[in-house]
Design an enzyme around this catalytic site. Structure first.
Site, PDB file in Angstrom:
ATOM      1  N   SER A   1       0.815  -1.225   0.000  1.00 17.81           N
ATOM      2  CA  SER A   1       0.000   0.000   0.000  1.00 17.81           C
ATOM      3  C   SER A   1       0.848   1.274   0.000  1.00 17.81           C
ATOM      4  O   SER A   1       0.318   2.351   0.225  1.00 17.81           O
ATOM      5  CB  SER A   1      -0.928  -0.002   1.219  1.00 17.81           C
ATOM      6  OG  SER A   1      -0.184  -0.006   2.412  1.00 17.81           O
TER       7      SER A   1
ATOM      8  N   LYS B   1      -6.285   3.657   8.719  1.00 21.16           N
ATOM      9  CA  LYS B   1      -5.381   4.601   8.074  1.00 21.16           C
ATOM     10  C   LYS B   1      -5.940   6.031   8.114  1.00 21.16           C
ATOM     11  O   LYS B   1      -5.204   6.990   8.383  1.00 21.16           O
ATOM     12  CB  LYS B   1      -5.114   4.175   6.629  1.00 21.16           C
ATOM     13  CG  LYS B   1      -4.288   2.885   6.526  1.00 21.16           C
ATOM     14  CD  LYS B   1      -4.109   2.451   5.085  1.00 21.16           C
ATOM     15  CE  LYS B   1      -3.272   1.181   4.997  1.00 21.16           C
ATOM     16  NZ  LYS B   1      -3.098   0.715   3.627  1.00 21.16           N
TER      17      LYS B   1
END
Length: 778
Positions: free
Chosen positions: A684, A727
């Site tokens: 990611s 996140k």
């Protein structure tokens, strides 16, 4: 000393060695051996007998037999059915094979008779001193007498014969010939021509046999004592039973009768009742064997205690269930919603198949307590099975009854503990199960959790099928990566995500603080913790997705407050943001806030960890060199590949961004992620590293208020990622205003609560061009 040489028919014997002075009969069936006997009978009735080395050899040759044997005289031959002969012989003298004259149609050997030597006796002075010889004869007779006392099988006539022998050689030969030695021991004596050494070998073997018989006698005595004790107990029980019957006091039922009554009253399937009936019959017939009785008794008691057809009614009040779930947990809306849906279906269908719910999330987020609340909402018995570290398949399926200490598996034991066939069963830490040589534990769980199979789950100990279809299974896991795909397909996964600071504060006020005050003996008015203090504890003293560490910190404050109240006689302790450090010490964690100014080559990335979300800075420097790419900061293989993919993408669009053609040949690119001691990996960080490299190469600054997450392909496409809620929460805590996410993650953004997304500008992108336009300052 002259040695006589003879040519005699020869017979190889299986498992038998003939000694001088031995009178013995044996059966002969091999054609070669029968013809050898017949040839000997036509001559002087002498034959050479030797033992085979391997009794399995069917057609032995000269290499398959011992070279030393015995010359024997045939005394009698009797014909038996099936072309067999029974031969009676008497051993005369030792002899060894010189050469085999021929082997067909029968064996004939050229042999040399071995005379006895007496050099050892001469060396000891036995010939010169008759007292020594006499002492040896008496010693051998005493040993043999002691053996006769232990082994009554030997005849009394032999004892008298031995007593009348006064010649040492004959005494040794006669005793050796009449002892029940194995053929290998007899062969040792046969191969020893020296009389003194043969005497010592015979004495040693006799003493060894006496010791073996002593041990055997002692063991038999112990066994007899045990048998006598059991018989005595049985007789006493029978007498007691008879006395009770005579007195008319026969109300006390025997164990077998009690078991039979309980089995008759038991509500269970026909197969279970039949199995119980057989075991009770075995129990009655095994009363004289305490070991077997104990095993059968344990099995019958276990079978009778199992809830074969006992069920509890489900509480189907949706309003009550909602109230219970809201009381026990703050947040977790998706989990609560799924539970209420399940209850609604049960209420409408009157039964409904029980789903297998799998709660997946970081540690400390309340997965186990959700299962407890669900059981309370349904008013069902609750049982928990911890699967962490379970390696043995028998832990799930049970041990077979043939093993010592056999017991049912954990599933059967949990049902027995619950007392009903439809409890809520929590399989905790299912991702921590492991396999070894004792079996595949995951495969055993497949049968338990498969709704098509578990109606006939068979425990190895119980040996009858159990119906698990009505059990409400709830499993918990920290990650799905270690759970095999076939097992995962049988479960309905519900993600229990990280808590926000606001949720943690509510959980602390409503659940953790009251619980810790009660545990530490404090009244609610003796200790108060302000909201700001709780907020600071959640941000700067814990770093986790759940609330376990937060609860520990509240416990630390409670202990210190209890001591302070007792020492200073205070009536109450108030903990605020200002004096929090007095109770918990200095701050443990400091969030990396957003950079104040735009910089070249520094980009803020978003990462998912096992304790929630985090931000990380990716730094890139460009320096003169030879076109190398340097990667530091303990990057994993996936992140290294993402960095190389990013640099390849930048090189492919270098003209559009006005990068010189020879730039990559003349410069090195160094990518670094701070906190080098912490390993980092995951798919990611691709767009983050590519943005940082483009900024360093082109000299354009990156906006300080932007963070991003997403994977990059070689052509610049942005791929979706996981852990978006954690996140975004990390970005918000760090003061980030704009977050770039993959366009394919838009559905995930819609599901995230407004508490997290409020104040954040979330921009979905599908290509790297859009990322660069947003992130790079003009």
């Amino acid at each position: 000393m002259n040695r006589e040489t003879l040519s005699l028919p020869m017979v190889a014997l299986r498992g038998l060695s003939i000694l001088p002075e031995m009178v013995r009969h044996f059966d002969v069936s091999r054609p070669k051996s029968i013809q050898a006997i017949e040839e000997a009978m036509l001559g002087d009735q002498k034959i050479f007998l030797t033992a085979q080395k391997d009794v399995e050899t069917e057609s032995p040759g000269v290499t398959d037999v011992y070279q030393t044997g015995c010359v024997a005289a045939i005394r009698q031959v009797v014909k038996l059915p099936k072309k067999m002969l029974r031969v009676l012989i008497s051993g005369e003298s030792r002899a060894c094979i010189n050469v085999m004259e021929f082997e067909e149609p029968y064996m004939r050997a050229n042999i040399t008779v071995i005379p006895d030597t007496d050099t050892s006796i001469e060396d000891t002075g036995a010939e010169k001193n008759p007292m020594n010889l006499d002492a040896m004869i008496r010693g051998m007779k005493d040993i043999f007498k002691e053996y006769l006392l232990k082994d009554p099988k030997l005849s009394k006539e032999l004892a008298v014969q031995i007593e009348n022998i006064n010649e040492l050689k004959k005494l040794v030969d006669v005793i050796a010939a009449n002892m029940p030695f194995s053929y290998t021991d007899a062969q040792q004596l046969l191969e020893e021509p020296d009389l003194m050494r043969r005497y010592e070998l015979l004495a040693y073997k006799l003493v060894s046999e006496i010791q073996i018989l002593n041990v055997k006698e002692e063991l038999q005595k112990k066994v007899k004592e045990r048998v006598d004790k059991n018989q005595r107990e049985y007789i006493l029980r029978e007498e007691m039973k008879l006395i009770r019957e005579e007195l008319g006091d026969d109300n006390t039922l025997s164990d077998a009768e009690e078991f039979q009554q309980e089995a008759d009253a038991l509500k269970a399937p026909k197969e279970v009742k039949e199995k119980l009936g057989k075991e009770i019959k075995r129990f009655k017939n095994s009363m004289n064997s305490p070991a077997e009785v104990g095993v059968i008794r344990t099995y019958i008691e276990t079978m009778l205690e199992m809830p074969w057809d006992k069920v509890c009614r489900d509480h189907k009040d949706i309003a009550y269930a909602k109230k219970v779930l809201d009381e026990d947990h703050y947040g977790l809306e998706k989990v609560k919603e799924r539970v209420l849906e399940f209850l609604a279906v049960r209420a409408l269908t009157k039964k409904g198949d029980s789903p297998i719910l799998c709660l997946v999330g970081p540690p400390g987020t309340g997965k186990t307590s959700i299962a407890k609340s669900l059981a309370r909402a349904l008013k069902k018995p609750y049982v928990r099975i911890s699967l962490g570290g379970v390696r043995d398949e028998a832990e799930i399926r049970g041990h077979r009854k043939t093993y010592v200490g056999a017991m049912p598996g954990r599933i059967a034991s949990a049902l027995k503990q619950a007392g009903v066939k439809n409890p809520l069963m929590l399989l905790d830490e299912i991702d921590k199960v492991s396999n070894d040589y004792k079996g595949d534990t995951f495969s055993a769980l497949l049968e338990v959790l498969d709704s098509e199979q578990n109606s006939k789950f068979r425990d190895h100990y119980l040996e009858v099928p159990m119906d698990l279809s009505e059990v409400l299974f709830v499993t918990t896991a920290n990650t799905l990566q270690t759970i095999p795909r076939p097992l995962l397909d049988r479960m309905e996964v519900i993600e229990v995500s990280s808590y926000t600071e606001n949720e943690k504060m509510h959980i602390a006020i409503e659940h953790l603080i009251p619980k810790q005050l009660e545990r530490h003996g404090l009244a609610p008015d003796q200790l108060t913790i302000s909201r700001n203090a709780l907020w600071k504890m959640a941000r700067n003293y814990t770093k986790e997705a759940g609330v376990r560490q937060l609860e520990r910190k509240i416990g630390d404050i409670c202990r210190k407050a209890a001591r302070e109240i007792l020492e200073t006689k205070k009536k109450a302790v108030h903990v605020t943001e200002r004096n929090l450090h007095l109770y918990l010490g200095k701050e443990l964690y400091i969030y990396q806030m957003a950079n104040k100014a735009d910089e070249i080559g520094i980009v803020r990335g978003l990462a998912w960890t096992s304790v929630g979300g985090d931000t990380l800075q990716i730094e890139v420097n460009v320096m003169p060199g030879e076109g190398e790419i340097l990667l530091t900061g303990q990057l994993g293989d996936v992140m290294k590949e993402s960095a190389r993919t990013g640099i390849s993408y930048i090189r492919s669009v270098s003209r559009e961004h006005k990068i010189e053609e020879n730039f990559f040949k003349e410069h090195d690119v160094h990518i670094h992620i701070p906190e080098g001691a912490v390993p980092k990996d995951g798919p990611s960080a691709g767009i983050t590293m590519a943005t940082a490299m483009m900024s360093a190469i082109t000299g354009r600054k990156v906006r300080a208020d932007v963070a991003m997450t997403g994977e990059i392909t070689l052509r610049g496409r942005v791929l979706p990622i996981g852990g978006l809620k954690e996140k975004l929460l990390a970005a918000k805590n760090a003061g980030i205003r704009t977050v770039i996410v993959p366009q394919e993650n838009e559905p995930d953004v819609e599901e995230i609560s407004s508490e997290i997304t409020r104040g954040l500008e979330i921009i979905p992108v599908s290509h790297m061009d859009a990322v660069l336009k947003i992130a790079l300052a003009e």
